[in-house]
Design a protein around this motif. Structure first.
Motif, PDB file in Angstrom:
ATOM      1  N   ALA A 261       5.466   2.383   7.279  1.00  0.00           N
ATOM      2  CA  ALA A 261       5.542   2.882   8.480  1.00  0.00           C
ATOM      3  C   ALA A 261       4.038   2.883   9.134  1.00  0.00           C
ATOM      4  O   ALA A 261       3.076   3.000   8.260  1.00  0.00           O
ATOM      5  N   VAL A 262       4.176   2.755  10.447  1.00  0.00           N
ATOM      6  CA  VAL A 262       2.645   2.294  10.924  1.00  0.00           C
ATOM      7  C   VAL A 262       2.152   3.932  11.367  1.00  0.00           C
ATOM      8  O   VAL A 262       2.994   4.648  11.943  1.00  0.00           O
ATOM      9  N   LYS A 263       1.171   3.831  10.796  1.00  0.00           N
ATOM     10  CA  LYS A 263       0.276   5.175  11.165  1.00  0.00           C
ATOM     11  C   LYS A 263      -0.775   4.870  12.109  1.00  0.00           C
ATOM     12  O   LYS A 263      -1.727   4.099  11.889  1.00  0.00           O
ATOM     13  N   GLN A 264      -0.652   5.757  13.157  1.00  0.00           N
ATOM     14  CA  GLN A 264      -1.708   5.507  14.382  1.00  0.00           C
ATOM     15  C   GLN A 264      -2.623   6.343  14.501  1.00  0.00           C
ATOM     16  O   GLN A 264      -2.514   7.809  14.201  1.00  0.00           O
ATOM     17  N   ALA A 265      -3.887   5.969  14.424  1.00  0.00           N
ATOM     18  CA  ALA A 265      -5.083   7.006  14.269  1.00  0.00           C
ATOM     19  C   ALA A 265      -5.929   6.525  15.890  1.00  0.00           C
ATOM     20  O   ALA A 265      -5.181   5.640  16.422  1.00  0.00           O
ATOM     21  N   ALA A 266      -6.978   7.184  16.003  1.00  0.00           N
ATOM     22  CA  ALA A 266      -7.518   6.801  17.388  1.00  0.00           C
ATOM     23  C   ALA A 266      -7.526   5.603  17.932  1.00  0.00           C
ATOM     24  O   ALA A 266      -6.999   5.025  18.557  1.00  0.00           O
ATOM     25  N   GLN A 267      -8.398   4.675  16.885  1.00  0.00           N
ATOM     26  CA  GLN A 267      -8.741   3.239  17.129  1.00  0.00           C
ATOM     27  C   GLN A 267      -8.036   2.407  16.203  1.00  0.00           C
ATOM     28  O   GLN A 267      -7.978   1.166  16.436  1.00  0.00           O
ATOM     29  N   THR A 268      -7.352   2.851  15.051  1.00  0.00           N
ATOM     30  CA  THR A 268      -6.825   2.046  14.163  1.00  0.00           C
ATOM     31  C   THR A 268      -5.383   2.241  13.933  1.00  0.00           C
ATOM     32  O   THR A 268      -4.920   3.525  14.267  1.00  0.00           O
ATOM     33  N   GLN A 269      -4.647   1.222  12.961  1.00  0.00           N
ATOM     34  CA  GLN A 269      -3.535   1.246  12.658  1.00  0.00           C
ATOM     35  C   GLN A 269      -3.565   0.999  11.327  1.00  0.00           C
ATOM     36  O   GLN A 269      -4.228   0.183  10.839  1.00  0.00           O
ATOM     37  N   SER A 270      -2.818   1.912  10.455  1.00  0.00           N
ATOM     38  CA  SER A 270      -2.557   1.502   9.074  1.00  0.00           C
ATOM     39  C   SER A 270      -1.248   1.675   8.702  1.00  0.00           C
ATOM     40  O   SER A 270      -0.341   1.992   9.344  1.00  0.00           O
ATOM     41  N   LEU A 271      -1.018   1.350   7.337  1.00  0.00           N
ATOM     42  CA  LEU A 271       0.637   1.346   7.000  1.00  0.00           C
ATOM     43  C   LEU A 271       0.523   2.438   6.014  1.00  0.00           C
ATOM     44  O   LEU A 271      -0.299   2.557   5.167  1.00  0.00           O
ATOM     45  N   THR A 287      14.252   9.310   6.370  1.00  0.00           N
ATOM     46  CA  THR A 287      13.155   8.764   6.012  1.00  0.00           C
ATOM     47  C   THR A 287      12.204   9.770   5.422  1.00  0.00           C
ATOM     48  O   THR A 287      12.108  10.925   5.853  1.00  0.00           O
ATOM     49  N   VAL A 288      11.689   9.468   4.192  1.00  0.00           N
ATOM     50  CA  VAL A 288      10.811  10.370   3.447  1.00  0.00           C
ATOM     51  C   VAL A 288       9.530   9.491   3.488  1.00  0.00           C
ATOM     52  O   VAL A 288       9.075   8.443   3.225  1.00  0.00           O
ATOM     53  N   ASN A 289       8.276  10.160   3.837  1.00  0.00           N
ATOM     54  CA  ASN A 289       6.839   9.834   4.182  1.00  0.00           C
ATOM     55  C   ASN A 289       6.099  10.192   2.775  1.00  0.00           C
ATOM     56  O   ASN A 289       6.362  11.471   2.404  1.00  0.00           O
ATOM     57  N   LEU A 290       5.469   9.169   2.081  1.00  0.00           N
ATOM     58  CA  LEU A 290       5.024   9.180   0.923  1.00  0.00           C
ATOM     59  C   LEU A 290       3.630   9.264   0.734  1.00  0.00           C
ATOM     60  O   LEU A 290       2.872   9.178  -0.230  1.00  0.00           O
ATOM     61  N   GLU A 291       2.958   9.221   2.208  1.00  0.00           N
ATOM     62  CA  GLU A 291       1.581   9.180   2.202  1.00  0.00           C
ATOM     63  C   GLU A 291       0.705  10.272   1.353  1.00  0.00           C
ATOM     64  O   GLU A 291      -0.508  10.050   0.810  1.00  0.00           O
ATOM     65  N   ALA A 292       1.288  11.366   1.282  1.00  0.00           N
ATOM     66  CA  ALA A 292       0.585  12.307   0.623  1.00  0.00           C
ATOM     67  C   ALA A 292       0.311  12.210  -0.815  1.00  0.00           C
ATOM     68  O   ALA A 292      -0.589  12.675  -1.491  1.00  0.00           O
ATOM     69  N   TRP A 293       0.985  11.544  -1.266  1.00  0.00           N
ATOM     70  CA  TRP A 293       0.881  10.989  -2.786  1.00  0.00           C
ATOM     71  C   TRP A 293       0.237   9.539  -3.101  1.00  0.00           C
ATOM     72  O   TRP A 293      -0.316   9.337  -4.083  1.00  0.00           O
ATOM     73  N   TYR A 294       0.534   8.848  -1.982  1.00  0.00           N
ATOM     74  CA  TYR A 294       0.460   7.440  -2.215  1.00  0.00           C
ATOM     75  C   TYR A 294      -0.826   6.848  -1.284  1.00  0.00           C
ATOM     76  O   TYR A 294      -1.230   5.826  -1.366  1.00  0.00           O
ATOM     77  N   GLY A 295      -1.378   7.818  -0.324  1.00  0.00           N
ATOM     78  CA  GLY A 295      -2.467   7.490   0.490  1.00  0.00           C
ATOM     79  C   GLY A 295      -2.027   6.024   1.152  1.00  0.00           C
ATOM     80  O   GLY A 295      -1.148   6.019   1.806  1.00  0.00           O
ATOM     81  N   ASP A 296      -2.992   5.084   1.180  1.00  0.00           N
ATOM     82  CA  ASP A 296      -2.760   3.775   1.749  1.00  0.00           C
ATOM     83  C   ASP A 296      -2.154   2.709   0.950  1.00  0.00           C
ATOM     84  O   ASP A 296      -1.970   1.631   1.073  1.00  0.00           O
TER      85      ASP A 296
END
Ligand SMILES: *[C@@H]1O[C@H](CO)[C@@H](O)[C@H](O)[C@H]1NC(C)=O
Ligand SMILES: *[C@@H]1O[C@H](CO)[C@@H](O)[C@H](O)[C@H]1NC(C)=O
Ligand SMILES: *[C@@H]1O[C@H](CO)[C@@H](O)[C@H](O)[C@H]1NC(C)=O
Ligand SMILES: *[C@@H]1O[C@H](CO)[C@@H](O)[C@H](O)[C@H]1NC(C)=O
Ligand SMILES: *[C@@H]1O[C@H](CO)[C@@H](O)[C@H](O)[C@H]1NC(C)=O
Length: 324
Positions: A261-271, A287-296
């Motif tokens: 999923a696209v994570k929108q920050a101020a100036q940047t986008q990451s997945l 949908t389960v978001n796994l960023e907490a354990w997988y980071g980028d």
């Protein structure tokens, strides 16, 4: 989405309301990148393929992971065990997709370099099933699934041009030379179902065998190809989502798919890594978001077993287990 403050908590942080938890099953110290997961029928014992070309068997927390098999006909343990050097892939092998045909106790493996291979219950060296179709060798075998009643094997070749080592070039060039294939056990022949796909990665056949879902990692969409019925041999794009990867059936007949999923920050986008539960129409019910354990780091597989989600990734030294 979070327009009304009163709903912010519920809409934006639903996970805080559920009892969510995560644990990781560490691979042995010399193993990395469990891309895909296959459970034995009805047991918690499962198999993963890792970066150095081995297939490991998980035997519960006390015993952990043991060597089970390998894909490369000339693989040397001395040269290969523990390697993460992609240039050794053509010798050591790189097992990606894994799927059992339960009644025959066969473990089919899509190896990025050796195509479709199969392991029996004794493990050790896999036998080649198919290395080419319509005269064209597989360059980047990736995902596999088995239709249990017929034993037919569905698999993807991600590109006819770029191999795994060149996957980033395939992305940069929007490669669209991938194929969806079917190995018919009765005739022992491979049929090309679709070609010119844009990075086909995951594949899953529906429980009733009428259609198969295939995810286009480069194209960011998931396609449904009809095998039977009035729409046989036609397809439609059923869902758009960044970087869709492996797709696995659930016990009730829908699917879990790994994606980003696209994570929108101020100036940047990451997945960031997400798992999505989808039905045969591509509708997302969870949908389960796994960023907490997988980071980028992205994930490549989400598979439901025993009320938990088992997570594979080419970028971790563990199999994640997510409970919700
Ligand atoms: C394995 O080694 C044999 C003998 O050296 C060689 O003929 C064959 O091409 C090799 N196979 C692979 C896949 O490297
Ligand atoms: C893929 O990568 C290998 C080594 O990393 C290189 O030798 C080969 O030319 C590349 N092939 C393509 C099609 O990019
Ligand atoms: C690949 O596709 C994306 C999205 O459509 C586009 O932005 C990009 O320019 C394309 N790249 C090439 C090399 O065609
Ligand atoms: C379709 O794929 C084949 C290789 O499988 C390739 O030669 C051809 O250029 C592709 N066509 C398009 C339109 O991408
Ligand atoms: C797929 O999604 C990625 C990430 O958002 C994007 O960079 C890329 O351009 C998309 N590709 C296509 C073909 O739409």
């Amino acid at each position: 989405m979070c327009i009304f403050p009163i709903f912010i908590f519920v809409v934006c942080f639903p996970s805080l309301l559920l009892s969510e938890s995560f644990r990781s099953l560490q691979l042995p110290p010399n193993a990395f990148g469990p891309e895909s997961i296959a459970f034995e029928y009805g047991t918690p014992r499962f198999y993963v393929g890792v970066a150095d070309g081995r297939i490991l068997q998980y035997n519960g927390p006390r015993v952990g992971f043991l060597d089970f098999g390998f894909t490369g006909p000339n693989r040397s343990k001395k040269l290969c065990d523990g390697t993460t050097n992609p240039d050794l892939g053509p010798v050591c092998g790189r097992p990606l997709g894994l799927a059992f045909h339960y009644s025959e106790n066969k473990l089919y493996i899509c190896d990025a370099y050796f195509g479709l291979v199969v392991l029996g219950s004794a493990g050790k060296q896999a036998d080649q099933v198919s290395a080419a179709a319509d005269g064209e060798p597989y360059r980047f075998c990736n995902g596999v699934d088995v239709h249990q009643p017929s034993g037919n094997v569905f698999f993807t070749d991600s590109s006819a041009v770029y191999d795994l080592r060149n996957a980033s070039k395939a992305l940069d060039n929007n490669d669209s030379t991938g194929r969806l294939l079917m190995y018919e056990t009765e005739t022992e022949r491979v049929r090309v179902l679709m070609k010119n796909l844009s990075g086909p990665a995951g594949v899953a056949v529906s429980q009733d065998g009428t259609h198969v879902l295939v995810s286009n990692f480069i194209g960011n969409n998931t396609i449904r190809y009809w095998l039977q019925g009035p729409r046989a041999n036609t397809y439609d794009s059923i869902n758009i989502q960044e970087r869709p990867d492996n797709i696995k059936r659930t016990p009730v007949g829908d699917f879990w798919r790994a994606a980003a999923a696209v994570k929108q920050a101020a100036q940047t986008q990451s997945l960031v890594a997400v798992g999505q539960r989808i039905d045969g129409f591509g509708r997302v019910s969870q949908t389960v978001n796994l960023e907490a354990w997988y980071g980028d780091r992205l994930i490549s597989e989400v598979q439901e077993f025993g009320g938990e989600l088992y997570l594979g990734s080419r970028f971790t030294p563990f199999v994640g287990v997510y409970r919700f």
